[in-house]
Design a protein around this motif. Sequence first.
Motif, short mmCIF file in Angstrom:
data_model
loop_
_atom_site.label_atom_id
_atom_site.label_comp_id
_atom_site.label_asym_id
_atom_site.label_seq_id
_atom_site.Cartn_x
_atom_site.Cartn_y
_atom_site.Cartn_z
N VAL A 112 -8.52 -4.89 -22.88
CA VAL A 112 -8.91 -3.85 -23.84
C VAL A 112 -9.55 -4.44 -25.11
CG1 VAL A 112 -8.06 -1.97 -25.30
CG2 VAL A 112 -7.28 -2.17 -22.93
N PRO A 113 -8.97 -5.47 -25.75
CA PRO A 113 -9.65 -6.01 -26.94
C PRO A 113 -11.06 -6.54 -26.63
CG PRO A 113 -7.38 -6.76 -26.89
CD PRO A 113 -7.65 -6.08 -25.57
N LEU A 114 -11.23 -7.14 -25.47
CA LEU A 114 -12.57 -7.62 -25.10
C LEU A 114 -13.50 -6.45 -24.81
CD1 LEU A 114 -11.86 -10.74 -22.87
CD2 LEU A 114 -12.65 -10.68 -25.24
N GLN A 115 -12.98 -5.38 -24.25
CA GLN A 115 -13.80 -4.19 -24.04
C GLN A 115 -14.30 -3.65 -25.38
OE1 GLN A 115 -11.09 -1.60 -21.97
NE2 GLN A 115 -11.47 -2.53 -19.98
N HIS B 78 -22.52 -23.92 -22.62
CA HIS B 78 -21.10 -23.58 -22.51
C HIS B 78 -20.86 -22.61 -21.35
CE1 HIS B 78 -20.60 -24.33 -27.12
NE2 HIS B 78 -20.72 -25.46 -26.43
N ALA B 79 -21.67 -21.56 -21.28
CA ALA B 79 -21.50 -20.56 -20.22
C ALA B 79 -21.65 -21.21 -18.84
CB ALA B 79 -22.52 -19.43 -20.38
N GLY C 283 -17.97 -14.72 -22.18
CA GLY C 283 -18.11 -14.60 -23.64
C GLY C 283 -19.33 -15.30 -24.19
N ASP C 284 -19.61 -16.51 -23.69
CA ASP C 284 -20.79 -17.22 -24.19
C ASP C 284 -22.07 -16.48 -23.80
OD1 ASP C 284 -19.56 -19.34 -25.59
OD2 ASP C 284 -19.16 -20.38 -23.72
N GLY C 285 -22.08 -15.86 -22.63
CA GLY C 285 -23.23 -15.05 -22.24
C GLY C 285 -23.38 -13.83 -23.14
#
Length: 182
Positions: free
Chosen positions: A160-163, A131-132, A96-98
């Motif tokens: 799915v929500p992250l997609q 963070h990453a 996510g940080d990336g």
Amino acid sequence: MAKPVAEIFELIERLGAASQAIRSGSEEQKDSERLGFYPIGESKGQQETYKRVLKLDSSFWLASEIDYSSDEANFDKLAKSEQELLKKVMAIFAVGDGAIIDSLLLPLILTARTPEDVMFYIAQMHNEQVHAKAYGDMIKAVIKDAEEEKRVLMYPDTIVPLQRVMKFLDDLKNAKSYRDLY
């Protein structure tokens, strides 16, 4: 995720054009020519952004400052279900940080209205990179099997929500104008 060089240059060109369009006619346009750190802009917004830059600078830390030496032993004491949950959380944050860096901060830097905004976004980009790296280092500290590490880092791709979020971020990057970004 490596991007073809041509795609990166195309994105930079589109964002540069959007940046010029935003800056033209701006009351702060005179500051867009400033390349040095000083003088800080006089508008209230520029002063407040500069204060945020200083606050962010004072909060910097490095992933290398974290001692991971006891993590593996502590991780091994967890139940398997707790280990799986922790792996998923670390993977989400590592990836996510990336994604924040790749999809949000670069376009914001290239379309920033003032040098103070650029300073803030660059400082935040560094913060996200730390963070990453920290989450990636945590994963490496507790997972010694390369195949398992790869599986864990792919986990965010299965949610799915992250997609949907990643598709939205990709759409932002592929916008043809500033208005398309928002």
